[in-house]
Scaffold this active site. Sequence first.
Site, PDB file in Angstrom:
ATOM      1  N   SER A 170       0.823  -1.219   0.000  1.00 55.50           N
ATOM      2  CA  SER A 170       0.000   0.000   0.000  1.00 55.50           C
ATOM      3  C   SER A 170       0.850   1.260   0.000  1.00 55.50           C
ATOM      4  O   SER A 170       1.691   1.442   0.887  1.00 55.50           O
ATOM      5  CB  SER A 170      -0.862   0.084   1.268  1.00 55.50           C
ATOM      6  OG  SER A 170      -1.744  -0.963   1.350  1.00 55.50           O
TER       7      SER A 170
ATOM      8  N   HIS B 194      -3.561   0.249  -4.460  1.00 57.85           N
ATOM      9  CA  HIS B 194      -2.928  -0.898  -5.133  1.00 57.85           C
ATOM     10  C   HIS B 194      -3.273  -0.803  -6.616  1.00 57.85           C
ATOM     11  O   HIS B 194      -4.431  -0.673  -6.972  1.00 57.85           O
ATOM     12  CB  HIS B 194      -3.474  -2.217  -4.563  1.00 57.85           C
ATOM     13  CG  HIS B 194      -2.962  -2.526  -3.198  1.00 57.85           C
ATOM     14  ND1 HIS B 194      -1.929  -3.387  -2.958  1.00 57.85           N
ATOM     15  CD2 HIS B 194      -3.341  -2.062  -1.999  1.00 57.85           C
ATOM     16  CE1 HIS B 194      -1.692  -3.442  -1.672  1.00 57.85           C
ATOM     17  NE2 HIS B 194      -2.545  -2.651  -1.061  1.00 57.85           N
TER      18      HIS B 194
ATOM     19  N   HIS C  27      -5.224  -9.678  -1.115  1.00 57.73           N
ATOM     20  CA  HIS C  27      -5.179 -10.060   0.295  1.00 57.73           C
ATOM     21  C   HIS C  27      -6.213 -11.134   0.585  1.00 57.73           C
ATOM     22  O   HIS C  27      -7.239 -11.224  -0.100  1.00 57.73           O
ATOM     23  CB  HIS C  27      -5.487  -8.839   1.176  1.00 57.73           C
ATOM     24  CG  HIS C  27      -4.578  -7.681   0.931  1.00 57.73           C
ATOM     25  ND1 HIS C  27      -4.770  -6.811  -0.123  1.00 57.73           N
ATOM     26  CD2 HIS C  27      -3.464  -7.263   1.583  1.00 57.73           C
ATOM     27  CE1 HIS C  27      -3.808  -5.898  -0.098  1.00 57.73           C
ATOM     28  NE2 HIS C  27      -3.010  -6.152   0.913  1.00 57.73           N
TER      29      HIS C  27
ATOM     30  N   TYR D 133      -8.253 -11.027   2.965  1.00 58.43           N
ATOM     31  CA  TYR D 133      -9.523 -10.405   3.392  1.00 58.43           C
ATOM     32  C   TYR D 133     -10.408 -10.000   2.215  1.00 58.43           C
ATOM     33  O   TYR D 133     -11.586  -9.714   2.384  1.00 58.43           O
ATOM     34  CB  TYR D 133      -9.292  -9.204   4.330  1.00 58.43           C
ATOM     35  CG  TYR D 133      -8.527  -8.047   3.725  1.00 58.43           C
ATOM     36  CD1 TYR D 133      -9.097  -7.190   2.787  1.00 58.43           C
ATOM     37  CD2 TYR D 133      -7.217  -7.796   4.113  1.00 58.43           C
ATOM     38  CE1 TYR D 133      -8.394  -6.136   2.235  1.00 58.43           C
ATOM     39  CE2 TYR D 133      -6.495  -6.745   3.568  1.00 58.43           C
ATOM     40  CZ  TYR D 133      -7.090  -5.921   2.624  1.00 58.43           C
ATOM     41  OH  TYR D 133      -6.386  -4.887   2.077  1.00 58.43           O
ATOM     42  N   GLU D 134      -9.840  -9.964   1.004  1.00 60.02           N
ATOM     43  CA  GLU D 134     -10.667  -9.645  -0.166  1.00 60.02           C
ATOM     44  C   GLU D 134     -11.538 -10.838  -0.556  1.00 60.02           C
ATOM     45  O   GLU D 134     -12.366 -10.733  -1.465  1.00 60.02           O
ATOM     46  CB  GLU D 134      -9.778  -9.233  -1.344  1.00 60.02           C
ATOM     47  CG  GLU D 134      -9.103  -7.893  -1.128  1.00 60.02           C
ATOM     48  CD  GLU D 134      -8.132  -7.549  -2.250  1.00 60.02           C
ATOM     49  OE1 GLU D 134      -8.596  -7.155  -3.328  1.00 60.02           O
ATOM     50  OE2 GLU D 134      -6.917  -7.693  -2.033  1.00 60.02           O
TER      51      GLU D 134
ATOM     52  N   ALA E  74       2.762  -2.148   4.267  1.00 66.21           N
ATOM     53  CA  ALA E  74       2.510  -1.122   5.276  1.00 66.21           C
ATOM     54  C   ALA E  74       2.114  -1.871   6.545  1.00 66.21           C
ATOM     55  O   ALA E  74       1.419  -2.886   6.460  1.00 66.21           O
ATOM     56  CB  ALA E  74       1.374  -0.218   4.824  1.00 66.21           C
TER      57      ALA E  74
ATOM     58  N   MET F  65      -1.597  -6.996   7.229  1.00 67.86           N
ATOM     59  CA  MET F  65      -2.569  -7.955   6.675  1.00 67.86           C
ATOM     60  C   MET F  65      -2.062  -8.673   5.427  1.00 67.86           C
ATOM     61  O   MET F  65      -2.854  -9.145   4.615  1.00 67.86           O
ATOM     62  CB  MET F  65      -3.869  -7.223   6.344  1.00 67.86           C
ATOM     63  CG  MET F  65      -4.487  -6.509   7.534  1.00 67.86           C
ATOM     64  SD  MET F  65      -5.884  -5.486   7.031  1.00 67.86           S
ATOM     65  CE  MET F  65      -6.091  -4.434   8.457  1.00 67.86           C
ATOM     66  N   SER F  66      -0.758  -8.710   5.260  1.00 64.55           N
ATOM     67  CA  SER F  66      -0.244  -9.368   4.045  1.00 64.55           C
ATOM     68  C   SER F  66       1.016 -10.159   4.376  1.00 64.55           C
ATOM     69  O   SER F  66       1.262 -10.517   5.522  1.00 64.55           O
ATOM     70  CB  SER F  66       0.066  -8.311   2.983  1.00 64.55           C
ATOM     71  OG  SER F  66       1.145  -7.497   3.410  1.00 64.55           O
TER      72      SER F  66
ATOM     73  N   ASN G 193       1.731   3.689  11.080  1.00 64.84           N
ATOM     74  CA  ASN G 193       0.950   4.131  12.243  1.00 64.84           C
ATOM     75  C   ASN G 193       1.386   3.343  13.469  1.00 64.84           C
ATOM     76  O   ASN G 193       1.975   2.277  13.338  1.00 64.84           O
ATOM     77  CB  ASN G 193      -0.553   3.877  11.985  1.00 64.84           C
ATOM     78  CG  ASN G 193      -0.826   2.421  11.645  1.00 64.84           C
ATOM     79  OD1 ASN G 193      -0.625   1.977  10.505  1.00 64.84           O
ATOM     80  ND2 ASN G 193      -1.243   1.648  12.626  1.00 64.84           N
TER      81      ASN G 193
ATOM     82  N   HIS H   7      -7.307   3.842   6.602  1.00 71.46           N
ATOM     83  CA  HIS H   7      -6.499   3.449   5.455  1.00 71.46           C
ATOM     84  C   HIS H   7      -5.817   4.659   4.800  1.00 71.46           C
ATOM     85  O   HIS H   7      -4.705   4.559   4.288  1.00 71.46           O
ATOM     86  CB  HIS H   7      -7.382   2.701   4.449  1.00 71.46           C
ATOM     87  CG  HIS H   7      -6.639   2.165   3.269  1.00 71.46           C
ATOM     88  ND1 HIS H   7      -5.595   1.270   3.388  1.00 71.46           N
ATOM     89  CD2 HIS H   7      -6.766   2.401   1.930  1.00 71.46           C
ATOM     90  CE1 HIS H   7      -5.116   0.979   2.188  1.00 71.46           C
ATOM     91  NE2 HIS H   7      -5.808   1.659   1.284  1.00 71.46           N
TER      92      HIS H   7
END
Length: 296
Positions: free
Chosen positions: A43, A77, A99, A101-102, A129, A227-228, A251, A263
């Site tokens: 990201s 992306h 990902h 989560y998609e 990220a 998350m990746s 963050n 995001h």
Amino acid sequence: MAEQLLGKTTSFEQVSNAADFIRNRLKIKDNAPAARVSVILGSGLGAFAQEVMEKSKSQLIPYHEIPHFPTSSIEGHNSCLVYGFIGETPVLLMQGRVHRYEGYSANKVAFPICVLQALGVKSVILTNAAGAIGDHLDVGDLMLIKDHINMTGDNPLLGPNDLRMGPRFFDMSEAYSKSLRELAEKVATSQKAPLKEGIYVGVLGPCYETPAEIRMFKTMGADAVGMSTVLETISARHGGMDVLGISCLTNKAAGLSQGSLNHQEVTEIATKVSKRFSNLLFGIIPEIAHRYEHQK
Ligand code: HPA
């Protein structure tokens, strides 16, 4: 049987199809390696691909044109494979990834990694990220991933194993190559932009974590959360590739600072860091490729 239980799994044929398509497009003949080094850009980190495209004659293939390739729906992306050069060194850059989560299976998330392997890539640089958990980490830092904790509850290698792609059981005690980390450290020091180092915990998402989860991850020894990456690393190691992992800390993880996470903040900080990140990659990649010169 496995298909009934787990949905359709990646096959060697699908991977070969995708790799053949890419080789044809790039006019790479006789099964020659397309590149030895590849970067998956997380990201907000796509600027590196932009810079490679400006500086070299490059070719771009949208993911949706590549057979069986998954395409991302996430902002920040770009969903393109870029073939370019750093000096004389060819590189394959994935501008964007999908990902878990998609809704893609872990197996599909790792599909591009298998394709890179089929294209002759030996070292893959996975970038992301991430939220900072470790006390030694600040927003805007780049962190070399020393090791990971897979908290996704998933694995891209579930189901029957195809020995043409890798062994059934394999070692993960050096998932992130020590020698690539040392090389990255050396380049970063010479650029006077030293790197931090830490453990990445990979979660499923798409929601950010609760403060209680972050406290648990900290107790477990995690320094950064995202998350990746972990599913891709597993697949890359299965295929015998070396992995260099770099997190851009966008963050403080949930509960470690005032305010809420979003995001937009993540992509804004990643974009700010992207110049430093680009310089690092421009320094590292030719040195990695140099290691494979005798294998041309
Ligand atoms: N948590 C999970 N994923 C992330 C974060 C985070 O705090 N920041 C960027 N990606």
